[in-house]
Design a protein around this motif. Structure first.
Motif, PDB file in Angstrom:
ATOM      1  N   SER A   1     -29.175  32.343   1.170  1.00  0.00           N
ATOM      2  CA  SER A   1     -30.138  32.981   0.265  1.00  0.00           C
ATOM      3  C   SER A   1     -29.467  33.570  -0.972  1.00  0.00           C
ATOM      4  O   SER A   1     -30.082  34.363  -1.678  1.00  0.00           O
TER       5      SER A   1
ATOM      6  N   ARG B   1     -39.233  31.741   0.917  1.00  0.00           N
ATOM      7  CA  ARG B   1     -38.356  30.611   1.234  1.00  0.00           C
ATOM      8  C   ARG B   1     -38.006  30.728   2.715  1.00  0.00           C
ATOM      9  O   ARG B   1     -37.725  31.812   3.214  1.00  0.00           O
TER      10      ARG B   1
ATOM     11  N   GLU C   1     -39.924  35.517  -2.370  1.00  0.00           N
ATOM     12  CA  GLU C   1     -39.576  35.047  -3.727  1.00  0.00           C
ATOM     13  C   GLU C   1     -40.344  35.825  -4.761  1.00  0.00           C
ATOM     14  O   GLU C   1     -41.324  36.425  -4.532  1.00  0.00           O
TER      15      GLU C   1
END
Length: 148
Positions: A80, A34, A148
């Motif tokens: 995050s 991400r 991820e």
């Protein structure tokens, strides 16, 4: 060599000494991540004051830089859900209003956070005429990646 939390460092000359400036020539990441884009951040404290800006004194680039790096760490952690932090930064742009006066002080604080070129983000440092507020002598923007 394993990748750091901000991807794999690329050093054009990996045998060159670290020197006073720590950043690789590039960083690469896998597709399973991400990306967080961090806007230009200045040294504004939660109470609205500016760190490193004492009345009647030259602004302190060291205090401003450390405040900004701490804020960027908080931004990445928040964006995050706590999975990342400052060491997930893969790219940064540092803007200085007084390059000759402030580069070494900014770089000293940078090097306290990033211990080597292998973990530091890619970076550009640019001298600018002004920043949005005359109390600011440094602003930093960046890009972070979270696996991820």
């Amino acid at each position: 060599m394993p990748a750091a939390t901000n991807g794999q460092a690329f050093l054009l000359n990996p045998n060159a000494p670290e020197g006073p400036t720590r950043f690789p020539q590039a960083r690469s990441i896998s597709a399973n991540s991400r990306t967080i884009y961090i806007s230009g951040i200045a040294s504004i404290l939660p109470d609205g004051t500016v760190a490193g800006n004492e009345e009647g004194q030259v602004p302190d680039v060291r205090k401003q830089t450390m405040t900004i790096l701490n804020t960027i760490d908080d931004i990445i952690k928040g964006a995050s859900d706590g999975e990342g932090g400052i060491h997930n930064l893969i790219d940064a742009v540092v803007y200085l209003t007084e390059m000759e006066r402030d580069y070494s002080g900014m770089n000293e604080e940078w090097n306290k956070v990033f211990a080597s070129r292998m973990v530091a983000p890619a970076r550009a440092t640019i001298g600018v005429k002004d920043l949005p507020d005359p109390r600011f002598v440094v602003e930093i923007k960046g890009v972070a990646v979270i696996s991820e």
